[in-house]
Design a protein around this motif. Sequence first.
Motif, PDB file in Angstrom:
ATOM      1  N   ARG A  74       0.866  -1.180   0.000  1.00  0.00           N
ATOM      2  CA  ARG A  74       0.000   0.000   0.000  1.00  0.00           C
ATOM      3  C   ARG A  74       0.905   1.233   0.000  1.00  0.00           C
ATOM      4  O   ARG A  74       1.514   1.540   1.014  1.00  0.00           O
ATOM      5  CB  ARG A  74      -0.948   0.034   1.209  1.00  0.00           C
ATOM      6  N   PHE A  75       1.024   1.900  -1.163  1.00  0.00           N
ATOM      7  CA  PHE A  75       1.939   3.033  -1.322  1.00  0.00           C
ATOM      8  C   PHE A  75       3.287   2.688  -0.678  1.00  0.00           C
ATOM      9  O   PHE A  75       3.788   3.382   0.198  1.00  0.00           O
ATOM     10  CB  PHE A  75       1.352   4.301  -0.701  1.00  0.00           C
ATOM     11  N   ASP A  76       3.835   1.583  -1.151  1.00  0.00           N
ATOM     12  CA  ASP A  76       4.956   0.923  -0.484  1.00  0.00           C
ATOM     13  C   ASP A  76       6.274   1.265  -1.201  1.00  0.00           C
ATOM     14  O   ASP A  76       6.613   0.682  -2.230  1.00  0.00           O
ATOM     15  CB  ASP A  76       4.697  -0.593  -0.520  1.00  0.00           C
ATOM     16  N   TYR A  77       7.017   2.226  -0.635  1.00  0.00           N
ATOM     17  CA  TYR A  77       8.298   2.614  -1.230  1.00  0.00           C
ATOM     18  C   TYR A  77       9.268   1.434  -1.244  1.00  0.00           C
ATOM     19  O   TYR A  77       9.535   0.825  -0.208  1.00  0.00           O
ATOM     20  CB  TYR A  77       8.935   3.746  -0.432  1.00  0.00           C
ATOM     21  N   GLN A  78       9.801   1.133  -2.428  1.00  0.00           N
ATOM     22  CA  GLN A  78      10.853   0.126  -2.564  1.00  0.00           C
ATOM     23  C   GLN A  78      12.215   0.796  -2.721  1.00  0.00           C
ATOM     24  O   GLN A  78      13.208   0.339  -2.170  1.00  0.00           O
ATOM     25  CB  GLN A  78      10.569  -0.759  -3.785  1.00  0.00           C
ATOM     26  N   ILE A  79      12.232   1.882  -3.487  1.00  0.00           N
ATOM     27  CA  ILE A  79      13.447   2.685  -3.656  1.00  0.00           C
ATOM     28  C   ILE A  79      13.024   4.159  -3.583  1.00  0.00           C
ATOM     29  O   ILE A  79      12.040   4.557  -4.199  1.00  0.00           O
ATOM     30  CB  ILE A  79      14.136   2.427  -5.016  1.00  0.00           C
ATOM     31  N   ARG A  80      13.803   4.930  -2.854  1.00  0.00           N
ATOM     32  CA  ARG A  80      13.475   6.360  -2.701  1.00  0.00           C
ATOM     33  C   ARG A  80      14.773   7.151  -2.744  1.00  0.00           C
ATOM     34  O   ARG A  80      15.324   7.538  -1.722  1.00  0.00           O
ATOM     35  CB  ARG A  80      12.746   6.564  -1.374  1.00  0.00           C
ATOM     36  N   GLN A  81      15.276   7.334  -3.960  1.00  0.00           N
ATOM     37  CA  GLN A  81      16.546   8.020  -4.159  1.00  0.00           C
ATOM     38  C   GLN A  81      16.341   9.222  -5.078  1.00  0.00           C
ATOM     39  O   GLN A  81      15.296   9.368  -5.713  1.00  0.00           O
ATOM     40  CB  GLN A  81      17.582   7.055  -4.747  1.00  0.00           C
ATOM     41  N   LYS A  82      17.351  10.053  -5.174  1.00  0.00           N
ATOM     42  CA  LYS A  82      17.247  11.268  -5.971  1.00  0.00           C
ATOM     43  C   LYS A  82      16.971  10.958  -7.446  1.00  0.00           C
ATOM     44  O   LYS A  82      16.155  11.613  -8.088  1.00  0.00           O
ATOM     45  CB  LYS A  82      18.546  12.077  -5.838  1.00  0.00           C
ATOM     46  N   HIS A  83      17.640   9.925  -7.983  1.00  0.00           N
ATOM     47  CA  HIS A  83      17.559   9.653  -9.416  1.00  0.00           C
ATOM     48  C   HIS A  83      16.483   8.631  -9.784  1.00  0.00           C
ATOM     49  O   HIS A  83      16.085   8.547 -10.946  1.00  0.00           O
ATOM     50  CB  HIS A  83      18.919   9.173  -9.931  1.00  0.00           C
ATOM     51  N   ILE A  84      16.025   7.848  -8.814  1.00  0.00           N
ATOM     52  CA  ILE A  84      15.011   6.833  -9.119  1.00  0.00           C
ATOM     53  C   ILE A  84      14.132   6.577  -7.894  1.00  0.00           C
ATOM     54  O   ILE A  84      14.634   6.460  -6.770  1.00  0.00           O
ATOM     55  CB  ILE A  84      15.639   5.506  -9.610  1.00  0.00           C
ATOM     56  N   VAL A  85      12.820   6.551  -8.123  1.00  0.00           N
ATOM     57  CA  VAL A  85      11.841   6.224  -7.077  1.00  0.00           C
ATOM     58  C   VAL A  85      11.019   5.039  -7.577  1.00  0.00           C
ATOM     59  O   VAL A  85      10.590   5.017  -8.739  1.00  0.00           O
ATOM     60  CB  VAL A  85      10.910   7.425  -6.783  1.00  0.00           C
ATOM     61  N   PHE A  86      10.810   4.055  -6.720  1.00  0.00           N
ATOM     62  CA  PHE A  86      10.009   2.880  -7.082  1.00  0.00           C
ATOM     63  C   PHE A  86       9.015   2.617  -5.958  1.00  0.00           C
ATOM     64  O   PHE A  86       9.396   2.437  -4.803  1.00  0.00           O
ATOM     65  CB  PHE A  86      10.924   1.671  -7.309  1.00  0.00           C
ATOM     66  N   ILE A  87       7.717   2.642  -6.316  1.00  0.00           N
ATOM     67  CA  ILE A  87       6.634   2.449  -5.349  1.00  0.00           C
ATOM     68  C   ILE A  87       5.755   1.288  -5.819  1.00  0.00           C
ATOM     69  O   ILE A  87       5.389   1.211  -6.994  1.00  0.00           O
ATOM     70  CB  ILE A  87       5.775   3.725  -5.209  1.00  0.00           C
ATOM     71  N   ASP A  88       5.412   0.400  -4.909  1.00  0.00           N
ATOM     72  CA  ASP A  88       4.503  -0.719  -5.208  1.00  0.00           C
ATOM     73  C   ASP A  88       3.165  -0.450  -4.532  1.00  0.00           C
ATOM     74  O   ASP A  88       3.124  -0.057  -3.366  1.00  0.00           O
ATOM     75  CB  ASP A  88       5.119  -2.026  -4.687  1.00  0.00           C
ATOM     76  N   ASP A  89       2.062  -0.657  -5.262  1.00  0.00           N
ATOM     77  CA  ASP A  89       0.743  -0.367  -4.703  1.00  0.00           C
ATOM     78  C   ASP A  89      -0.278  -1.403  -5.184  1.00  0.00           C
ATOM     79  O   ASP A  89      -0.254  -1.832  -6.330  1.00  0.00           O
ATOM     80  CB  ASP A  89       0.288   1.042  -5.095  1.00  0.00           C
ATOM     81  N   TYR A  90      -1.189  -1.747  -4.290  1.00  0.00           N
ATOM     82  CA  TYR A  90      -2.204  -2.783  -4.515  1.00  0.00           C
ATOM     83  C   TYR A  90      -3.397  -2.292  -5.341  1.00  0.00           C
ATOM     84  O   TYR A  90      -4.303  -3.059  -5.657  1.00  0.00           O
ATOM     85  CB  TYR A  90      -2.688  -3.251  -3.132  1.00  0.00           C
ATOM     86  N   ALA A  91      -3.408  -1.014  -5.716  1.00  0.00           N
ATOM     87  CA  ALA A  91      -4.559  -0.408  -6.396  1.00  0.00           C
ATOM     88  C   ALA A  91      -5.029  -1.274  -7.568  1.00  0.00           C
ATOM     89  O   ALA A  91      -4.243  -1.612  -8.453  1.00  0.00           O
ATOM     90  CB  ALA A  91      -4.187   0.981  -6.897  1.00  0.00           C
ATOM     91  N   HIS A  92      -6.334  -1.617  -7.572  1.00  0.00           N
ATOM     92  CA  HIS A  92      -6.854  -2.499  -8.622  1.00  0.00           C
ATOM     93  C   HIS A  92      -8.248  -2.089  -9.093  1.00  0.00           C
ATOM     94  O   HIS A  92      -8.890  -2.823  -9.842  1.00  0.00           O
ATOM     95  CB  HIS A  92      -6.856  -3.952  -8.137  1.00  0.00           C
ATOM     96  N   HIS A  93      -8.713  -0.935  -8.659  1.00  0.00           N
ATOM     97  CA  HIS A  93     -10.002  -0.381  -9.063  1.00  0.00           C
ATOM     98  C   HIS A  93      -9.714   1.015  -9.634  1.00  0.00           C
ATOM     99  O   HIS A  93      -8.771   1.683  -9.178  1.00  0.00           O
ATOM    100  CB  HIS A  93     -10.921  -0.278  -7.835  1.00  0.00           C
ATOM    101  N   PRO A  94     -10.478   1.485 -10.627  1.00  0.00           N
ATOM    102  CA  PRO A  94     -10.183   2.803 -11.208  1.00  0.00           C
ATOM    103  C   PRO A  94     -10.014   3.925 -10.194  1.00  0.00           C
ATOM    104  O   PRO A  94      -9.106   4.759 -10.319  1.00  0.00           O
ATOM    105  CB  PRO A  94     -11.391   3.051 -12.113  1.00  0.00           C
ATOM    106  N   LYS A  95     -10.871   3.952  -9.163  1.00  0.00           N
ATOM    107  CA  LYS A  95     -10.756   5.021  -8.178  1.00  0.00           C
ATOM    108  C   LYS A  95      -9.461   4.901  -7.377  1.00  0.00           C
ATOM    109  O   LYS A  95      -8.804   5.901  -7.076  1.00  0.00           O
ATOM    110  CB  LYS A  95     -11.959   5.010  -7.228  1.00  0.00           C
ATOM    111  N   GLU A  96      -9.078   3.668  -7.039  1.00  0.00           N
ATOM    112  CA  GLU A  96      -7.825   3.464  -6.297  1.00  0.00           C
ATOM    113  C   GLU A  96      -6.625   3.872  -7.141  1.00  0.00           C
ATOM    114  O   GLU A  96      -5.670   4.478  -6.629  1.00  0.00           O
ATOM    115  CB  GLU A  96      -7.709   1.995  -5.880  1.00  0.00           C
ATOM    116  N   LEU A  97      -6.656   3.527  -8.437  1.00  0.00           N
ATOM    117  CA  LEU A  97      -5.573   3.934  -9.331  1.00  0.00           C
ATOM    118  C   LEU A  97      -5.470   5.456  -9.387  1.00  0.00           C
ATOM    119  O   LEU A  97      -4.376   6.021  -9.301  1.00  0.00           O
ATOM    120  CB  LEU A  97      -5.814   3.392 -10.743  1.00  0.00           C
ATOM    121  N   LYS A  98      -6.605   6.115  -9.514  1.00  0.00           N
ATOM    122  CA  LYS A  98      -6.610   7.577  -9.574  1.00  0.00           C
ATOM    123  C   LYS A  98      -6.004   8.186  -8.311  1.00  0.00           C
ATOM    124  O   LYS A  98      -5.158   9.093  -8.383  1.00  0.00           O
ATOM    125  CB  LYS A  98      -8.053   8.081  -9.757  1.00  0.00           C
ATOM    126  N   GLU A  99      -6.421   7.686  -7.145  1.00  0.00           N
ATOM    127  CA  GLU A  99      -5.925   8.228  -5.873  1.00  0.00           C
ATOM    128  C   GLU A  99      -4.430   7.971  -5.716  1.00  0.00           C
ATOM    129  O   GLU A  99      -3.675   8.844  -5.282  1.00  0.00           O
ATOM    130  CB  GLU A  99      -6.690   7.604  -4.706  1.00  0.00           C
TER     131      GLU A  99
END
Length: 455
Positions: A315-340
């Motif tokens: 859930r808005f789960d940071y995997q990498i949080r660096q100046k040059h690259i950010v990687f976030i994993d999220d469970y969003a699977h409904h249009p409204k969740e994707l939008k948020e």
Amino acid sequence: MQIKDFKNIYFVGIGGIGMSAIARYFHSIGKNVFGYDRTSTKLTSELKEEGLRITFEDDLDTIPTEFMNKENTLVVFTPAIPKDHQQLSYFRLNNFTIMKRSQVLGLLSDNLNGVGIAGTHGKTTVSTITAHIFKTSALGCNAFLGGISRNYQSNLLLSKDSPWVILEADEFDRSFLQLHPKIALITSMDADHLDIYGDKSELEKSFCEFASQIKTDGILVHKKGLTLPAEGISTYSYSLQEEADFYAKNLNLLEGFYEFDLIHPEGVIERLRFSYPGKINVENAIAASSVALLSGVNEEELRLALSGFEGVRRRFDYQIRQKHIVFIDDYAHHPKELKESISSVRAIYPQKKITGIFQPHLYTRTRDFVDGFAKSLNLLDEVILLDIYPARELPIEGVNSNLILDKIEVPAQLCAKEELLNILKDKDLEVLLTLGAGDIDKMVEPIKEMLIEKY
């Protein structure tokens, strides 16, 4: 017989997030636990490390002998299990005591002060924040969660002394109608699970029925704008910034996190800092805070809990949080969740290119919300679409990821999961999101390793 009379508990679908919490509970009180699941996952590996036994074969020969005794074996199953499952069919044909996960949860929570958190979006995050606030306060709590809390590395919290239990109340298959909470919170009633409900009005009826099951003199908290029955109970509303019983003022983004004043019926709590990113999660924190304050948590306990909340896996789960690259994993699977989710990322990184990898979940959901998916994914700068994850469903003719692809207006491509890493290696990435409720989570570690090596 009551649950306490069973020595053996057999779980059909033990690797499910809700099932695993109950399995952990029975294991913790000394029951003999065994379970089946279709595939090995990070969660099933964690269960095995804790001492729970699991088979990945739907074969009667894999059922241990002691679990063949129907007099002292309770079988718990999830509705996601197909009807032709061999083990479950055997238990049914031989008249074992069989219960749905939701029925067991109802029995385990009936004699406690249940806090049932429901909604088509946000319930996992809200229930995990709520559990963390209670756990770190004088109230304490037990909790059966639909996600892995980063603070506790589990979806189960236990307390010998606390009469409180936080429950994620799932609307799928009307499961939440097994619960009779002292306090209920409803975040949303948007159309979803139309394979179960048929249309939105039927889903809304089910939420109304859930609200009507709150114990007499209990409390209902709901997102402002929802219409729900409130006979014999106290009712409160919450929102992000729209005036309600609980809402935020002076919302400020500071170094990626939000600070806000919480307006509540008794006054104002100033300058709360929430240590979990995303504007949508501020709303989730307000929802959780409203339940906590109404239950007796004090201002300082709330302040400390919100500042120390570490989040929920996927859930808005940071995997990498660096100046040059950010990687976030999220469970969003409904249009409204994707939008948020995408909008929250955009607010934090307004100047960066955002690339999203989305795996649609279920053929029926893809069919029912194809326009909504495309509209939400258009908020990205670039989209990579994976094939539909079928979960419990059989294919539907003409329903595939191309339906969404054809309606996306930003640069987009369809990609087989096995080709994903090669495609990502050749891209110039700034912010990358993995989105979806299927098995896209199995790609998170390989993507993370590739990005660390590349950047």
